[in-house]
Motif scaffolding. Sequence first.
Motif: not given
Length: 389
Positions: A344-357
């Motif tokens: 959730g942190l990386v998505i909230a940081g604007g890195l996109g929905l695939v960033a959690p991978n």
Amino acid sequence: MPIALLALAIAAFGIGTTEFVMMGVLPQAAADFGVSIPSAGYLISGYALGVVVGAPLLTAAAVRLPRKTMLLGMMGLFTLGNVLFALSPNQEFGVAFRFLAGLPHGAFFGAGAVVASSLVEKGNRAKAVSMMFMGLTLANVVGVPLGTLLGQRVGWRATFLVVSLIGVVAMVAIAKLVPHQGRPENPSLRGELGAFRRPQVWLALAIVTFGLGGVFACLSYIAPMLTDIAGYSPGHVTVLLSLAGVGMTIGNYVGGRLADKRLMPSLYVSLLALAAVLGIFTITAQGKVGAAITIFFVGLAGFMIGPMMQARIMEKAGGTPSLVSAAVQSAFNIANSIGAYLGGLVIAGGLGLVAPNWVGALLAVFGLSIAVVSGGLDKREERQQLALA
């Protein structure tokens, strides 16, 4: 494999269904209680908190009980919690009863893993444990989709009443099929707690926490990944999650067999494969076919690790395996929380929905590094024993 493992698998199926089906019927429960979806999310976190709290506390409280009695007691509490949740008059009671239903989760699997391994010869113990956990993975293939469909058609309360019925069936099966276990030899809470003085036990729990945290960093945000990035319709998400569940089931089966043959090398390969698959998913998530194939392999690689770690931690616990075996379930749910939070942190940081991978891949690599340290300690202990011989 002994028929008693079927009873444990039925119980695991019910537990797995109640844990994950809440995500599928959350909108219906929110509407019924008159709360928002985010507020209804406490019904999920309430259960997870119950698992983390209940695993050590209930295992410690029942340390002197025969393990069959322990299994029956935990399933009784599980069934009661689900019945009460199905009858909840409001959100507050709902969260409290979800917490109650989650309390016996870890304690059951801790005792169940010990019982399963005691039913077979030493070379088949991880395989036996994986057969019990087969019920948990099958819940994601069958129980969760059907429970979600039932909740959408009839109401979420019907889903949890059916889960309660599964709990009753599991209790009958355990009573009939699991042989009398007797009391644990020299039961001692101090002895069980003493296992936590072993560094290898903590390393094993850390591998579960971070290695499997990688799986949950991905799966926690799989729905928006599949709809907004891969281009699937919301209606296809349940089918694709079942595909991940098939991968989990196969992974659990294969992992149990590999653990009985060469545990640590198999663990290294599984964690490395998980990191690679999650990294690849950042690319394949852009298309429908690639996403469908990769989500299967995420489930496969991730759940090969489960039976390996259950076998590993019971081996390192020595003669006091119950409490540390239950602690694996706490670590599993902490992994769920860490993965979801960092994703959730990386998505909230604007890195996109695939960033959690990418987050998941890094967590898997971290888990692999801990496993390498643990394996190195094994080799050092072997060298010391040879020097003394």
